[in-house]
Design a protein around this motif. Structure first.
Motif, PDB file in Angstrom:
ATOM      1  N   PHE A 230       0.829  -1.207   0.000  1.00 25.20           N
ATOM      2  CA  PHE A 230       0.000   0.000   0.000  1.00 25.20           C
ATOM      3  C   PHE A 230       0.864   1.258   0.000  1.00 25.20           C
ATOM      4  CE2 PHE A 230      -3.602  -2.716   1.102  1.00 25.20           C
ATOM      5  CZ  PHE A 230      -4.633  -2.075   0.428  1.00 25.20           C
ATOM      6  N   ASN A 231       1.980   1.236   0.735  1.00 27.98           N
ATOM      7  CA  ASN A 231       2.908   2.366   0.700  1.00 27.98           C
ATOM      8  C   ASN A 231       3.461   2.559  -0.708  1.00 27.98           C
ATOM      9  OD1 ASN A 231       2.603   2.696   3.473  1.00 27.98           O
ATOM     10  ND2 ASN A 231       4.357   1.416   3.963  1.00 27.98           N
ATOM     11  N   GLY A 232       3.775   1.445  -1.369  1.00 30.35           N
ATOM     12  CA  GLY A 232       4.279   1.522  -2.737  1.00 30.35           C
ATOM     13  C   GLY A 232       3.248   2.085  -3.701  1.00 30.35           C
ATOM     14  N   LEU A 233       1.983   1.685  -3.539  1.00 31.73           N
ATOM     15  CA  LEU A 233       0.918   2.212  -4.393  1.00 31.73           C
ATOM     16  C   LEU A 233       0.730   3.710  -4.175  1.00 31.73           C
ATOM     17  CD1 LEU A 233      -1.771  -0.621  -4.044  1.00 31.73           C
ATOM     18  CD2 LEU A 233      -0.413  -0.084  -6.061  1.00 31.73           C
ATOM     19  N   GLU A 234       0.815   4.140  -2.919  1.00 29.66           N
ATOM     20  CA  GLU A 234       0.679   5.563  -2.608  1.00 29.66           C
ATOM     21  C   GLU A 234       1.800   6.368  -3.262  1.00 29.66           C
ATOM     22  OE1 GLU A 234       0.358   8.336   1.407  1.00 29.66           O
ATOM     23  OE2 GLU A 234      -0.102   6.193   1.522  1.00 29.66           O
ATOM     24  N   ASP A 235       3.012   5.858  -3.192  1.00 27.66           N
ATOM     25  CA  ASP A 235       4.152   6.532  -3.832  1.00 27.66           C
ATOM     26  C   ASP A 235       4.026   6.524  -5.354  1.00 27.66           C
ATOM     27  OD1 ASP A 235       5.467   7.336  -1.592  1.00 27.66           O
ATOM     28  OD2 ASP A 235       7.368   6.388  -2.108  1.00 27.66           O
TER      29      ASP A 235
ATOM     30  N   VAL B 119      10.353  -8.291   5.997  1.00 27.73           N
ATOM     31  CA  VAL B 119      11.315  -7.292   5.510  1.00 27.73           C
ATOM     32  C   VAL B 119      12.176  -7.879   4.391  1.00 27.73           C
ATOM     33  CG1 VAL B 119      13.342  -5.930   6.146  1.00 27.73           C
ATOM     34  CG2 VAL B 119      11.359  -5.972   7.661  1.00 27.73           C
ATOM     35  N   THR B 120      12.571  -9.138   4.549  1.00 28.06           N
ATOM     36  CA  THR B 120      13.395  -9.790   3.515  1.00 28.06           C
ATOM     37  C   THR B 120      12.637  -9.911   2.199  1.00 28.06           C
ATOM     38  OG1 THR B 120      14.580 -11.057   5.215  1.00 28.06           O
ATOM     39  CG2 THR B 120      14.712 -11.863   2.946  1.00 28.06           C
ATOM     40  N   ILE B 121      11.383 -10.349   2.268  1.00 28.39           N
ATOM     41  CA  ILE B 121      10.580 -10.498   1.047  1.00 28.39           C
ATOM     42  C   ILE B 121      10.364  -9.142   0.380  1.00 28.39           C
ATOM     43  CG2 ILE B 121       8.271 -11.094   0.197  1.00 28.39           C
ATOM     44  CD1 ILE B 121       8.239 -13.337   2.306  1.00 28.39           C
ATOM     45  N   CYS B 122      10.075  -8.098   1.181  1.00 30.36           N
ATOM     46  CA  CYS B 122       9.886  -6.756   0.622  1.00 30.36           C
ATOM     47  C   CYS B 122      11.173  -6.247  -0.024  1.00 30.36           C
ATOM     48  CB  CYS B 122       9.424  -5.786   1.707  1.00 30.36           C
ATOM     49  SG  CYS B 122       7.737  -6.073   2.288  1.00 30.36           S
TER      50      CYS B 122
ATOM     51  N   PRO C 276       4.651  -2.373  -6.735  1.00 34.59           N
ATOM     52  CA  PRO C 276       5.463  -1.394  -6.011  1.00 34.59           C
ATOM     53  C   PRO C 276       5.453  -1.682  -4.513  1.00 34.59           C
ATOM     54  CG  PRO C 276       3.331  -0.445  -6.577  1.00 34.59           C
ATOM     55  CD  PRO C 276       3.369  -1.815  -7.193  1.00 34.59           C
ATOM     56  N   VAL C 277       6.606  -1.630  -3.888  1.00 30.90           N
ATOM     57  CA  VAL C 277       6.737  -1.925  -2.459  1.00 30.90           C
ATOM     58  C   VAL C 277       7.607  -0.848  -1.817  1.00 30.90           C
ATOM     59  CG1 VAL C 277       7.648  -3.540  -0.760  1.00 30.90           C
ATOM     60  CG2 VAL C 277       6.462  -4.421  -2.754  1.00 30.90           C
ATOM     61  N   LYS C 278       7.182  -0.378  -0.661  1.00 35.86           N
ATOM     62  CA  LYS C 278       7.984   0.594   0.093  1.00 35.86           C
ATOM     63  C   LYS C 278       7.793   0.318   1.578  1.00 35.86           C
ATOM     64  CE  LYS C 278       8.632   5.481   1.101  1.00 35.86           C
ATOM     65  NZ  LYS C 278       8.090   6.850   0.932  1.00 35.86           N
ATOM     66  N   MET C 279       8.872  -0.002   2.260  1.00 34.10           N
ATOM     67  CA  MET C 279       8.821  -0.265   3.696  1.00 34.10           C
ATOM     68  C   MET C 279       8.929   1.034   4.486  1.00 34.10           C
ATOM     69  SD  MET C 279      11.133  -3.725   4.082  1.00 34.10           S
ATOM     70  CE  MET C 279      12.420  -3.170   2.946  1.00 34.10           C
ATOM     71  N   GLN C 280       8.135   1.135   5.553  1.00 30.73           N
ATOM     72  CA  GLN C 280       8.171   2.302   6.428  1.00 30.73           C
ATOM     73  C   GLN C 280       8.371   1.843   7.868  1.00 30.73           C
ATOM     74  OE1 GLN C 280       4.658   4.684   5.864  1.00 30.73           O
ATOM     75  NE2 GLN C 280       5.396   5.574   3.962  1.00 30.73           N
ATOM     76  N   PHE C 281       9.209   2.574   8.588  1.00 35.32           N
ATOM     77  CA  PHE C 281       9.492   2.219   9.975  1.00 35.32           C
ATOM     78  C   PHE C 281       8.239   2.316  10.835  1.00 35.32           C
ATOM     79  CE2 PHE C 281      10.938   3.405  14.286  1.00 35.32           C
ATOM     80  CZ  PHE C 281      11.685   2.270  14.583  1.00 35.32           C
ATOM     81  N   SER C 282       7.363   3.259  10.497  1.00 32.62           N
ATOM     82  CA  SER C 282       6.131   3.437  11.279  1.00 32.62           C
ATOM     83  C   SER C 282       5.250   2.192  11.215  1.00 32.62           C
ATOM     84  CB  SER C 282       5.355   4.656  10.775  1.00 32.62           C
ATOM     85  OG  SER C 282       5.041   4.509   9.401  1.00 32.62           O
ATOM     86  N   ASP C 283       5.246   1.492  10.068  1.00 28.53           N
ATOM     87  CA  ASP C 283       4.450   0.266   9.945  1.00 28.53           C
ATOM     88  C   ASP C 283       5.006  -0.838  10.848  1.00 28.53           C
ATOM     89  OD1 ASP C 283       2.812   1.452   8.089  1.00 28.53           O
ATOM     90  OD2 ASP C 283       3.952   0.710   6.369  1.00 28.53           O
ATOM     91  N   ILE C 284       6.335  -0.907  10.938  1.00 27.91           N
ATOM     92  CA  ILE C 284       6.966  -1.908  11.807  1.00 27.91           C
ATOM     93  C   ILE C 284       6.622  -1.633  13.262  1.00 27.91           C
ATOM     94  CG2 ILE C 284       9.180  -2.845  12.576  1.00 27.91           C
ATOM     95  CD1 ILE C 284      10.283  -2.234   9.785  1.00 27.91           C
ATOM     96  N   VAL C 285       6.683  -0.350  13.644  1.00 26.77           N
ATOM     97  CA  VAL C 285       6.346   0.034  15.021  1.00 26.77           C
ATOM     98  C   VAL C 285       4.883  -0.276  15.318  1.00 26.77           C
ATOM     99  CG1 VAL C 285       6.118   1.990  16.605  1.00 26.77           C
ATOM    100  CG2 VAL C 285       8.132   1.807  15.137  1.00 26.77           C
TER     101      VAL C 285
END
Length: 409
Positions: free
Chosen positions: A46-51, A345-348, A370-379
């Motif tokens: 979803f982060n990737g789609l937003e970007d 995280v590895t798959i992303c 599209p994929v984008k990891m965000q620290f806020s999602d991990i938290v």
């Protein structure tokens, strides 16, 4: 030494007397790991789609867009434009006239979004990088040219740079009369223009937009000094939000100043709402997977009744007993969460780097998801696991603290 933590670790690593407890604990860890991994992956998509949305529209969108609060157009004057140009941070100011018009080519026609822009438009916009055929210039040797979306060109089979077969743009004539004229020629203003180039940005834009010179749109629509919008390009060294506030202060309450996200607020809000509901759904899945922690702890309490009774007889308080089983549940959840987090995280990262999973469509704007990891999602995921773990562990821990010493010795 933290005695409850030491005992909880001992229980976790020791072989249980009843093999079913080990099986349920392992199932709990696997469930938490899979749920965490899935949650991280889906949120990253979803982060990737937003970007991706921001990137696609960023090719044609300005940093800031000035429109009227009421009505679709407003009157501009040279003092007003000069006042905006003098604002610190305003790099370029582009005048825009945009409205629906009827496009005719040979015997075919369609309604399009005609956008008339001033000559400095391509200085502030990156749309020229999206040209797939022809030339992006709207004026050549003093002659006006139109820039078409790929969908518009395909729909009407338009040939470029053909002066013998120009495009005809028609707009309803505002005569001020309430009666409808029976002569179609008197009901519309018509102007001709040569197609000069084709762009490919995003389907919504490609299927409906035609760019023309500002003067051409002004004459066709009889707008005079009126404009539908002003597009502002902000210098790289300036903060967009600060410039936005300065422009709002300069223009007053009759104008709206929209940044990039606000120009597509409905689309971005839809993505955020979908992301929120996906998070809630997967949080419930995590809760269901974590129920196994409740069952394994409840069985562990039964299995360790004599141990608990001995600890109480030795002076341990009910608080210590509660902590032992709460920490036991936390260890089970932590091992599953860390494993799932690592896998997610590895798959992303693999998808971001090697683009393994494709969209599966030849017409898609990107080849892979599209994929984008965000620290806020991990938290946020970690916080959800902590809350769920406490919720499912507290009842068995309370039951352990209430065991009767005399009955279990």
């Amino acid at each position: 030494m933290d005695v409850p933590l030491l005992i909880a670790r001992r229980y976790f690593f020791s072989k249980k007397k009843r093999n079913i407890i080990s099986i349920i604990s392992n199932i709990s860890m696997i469930g938490v790991a899979v749920g965490t991994m899935a949650l991280i992956i889906v949120l990253s998509v979803f982060n990737g789609l937003e970007d991706l949305v921001r990137t696609l529209y960023g090719k044609s969108d300005p940093d800031l867009l000035v429109t009227a609060v009421q009505g679709k157009s407003f009157t501009v004057s040279e003092p007003m434009l000069e006042g905006m140009r003098r604002i610190r941070g305003v790099g370029l100011l582009t005048e825009v006239i945009e409205d629906n018009a009827l496009l005719q080519y040979h015997d075919r026609q369609m309604v399009v979004k005609m956008k008339g822009v001033s000559e400095n438009y391509y200085t502030q916009s990156r749309i020229d990088s999206s040209i797939v055929e022809g030339d992006h210039r709207l004026r050549r040797n003093g002659e006006p040219y139109a820039l078409l979306g790929a969908g518009v060109q395909h729909e009407l089979s338009i040939a470029l740079n053909n002066r013998f077969a120009p495009l005809h743009l028609l707009y309803p004539r505002n005569t001020g009369k309430k009666t409808l004229s029976m002569n179609p020629e008197s009901a519309f203003t018509e102007k001709s223009i040569t197609a000069g180039g084709v762009f490919l940005i995003e389907q919504h834009i490609d299927d409906s937009y035609v760019f023309v010179p500002l003067e051409f749109a002004e004459e066709l629509l009889h707008y005079g000094p009126r404009r539908t919008a002003l597009e502002v390009n902000v210098g790289d060294e300036h903060d967009i939000q600060k410039v936005k506030e300065l422009i709002k202060k300069n223009l007053g309450p009759k104008f709206k100043v929209l940044d990039s996200d606000e120009q597509h607020v409905s689309l971005l809000k839809a993505i955020k709402v979908e992301k929120m509901f996906v998070f809630i759904t997967f949080a419930f899945i995590l809760l269901i997977a974590s129920l196994n922690i409740f069952f394994s702890l409840s069985m562990l309490v039964i299995d360790k009744r004599k141990d608990v009774a001995i600890l109480l007889a030795m002076g341990a308080t009910p608080r210590h007993i509660r902590r032992i089983f709460l920490l036991e549940g936390a260890i089970v959840a932590l091992v599953g969460a860390v494993t799932g987090l690592f896998l997610g995280v590895t798959i992303c990262w693999i998808q971001q780097t090697f683009h393994v999973v494709s969209m599966g469509m030849a017409t898609s704007v990107v080849d892979s998801y599209p994929v984008k990891m965000q620290f806020s999602d991990i938290v946020l995921t970690g916080l959800a696991i902590v809350i769920i773990t406490i919720a499912v562990s507290i009842r068995p821990a309370l039951n352990a603290a209430r065991l009767d010493v005399r009955e279990n010795l």
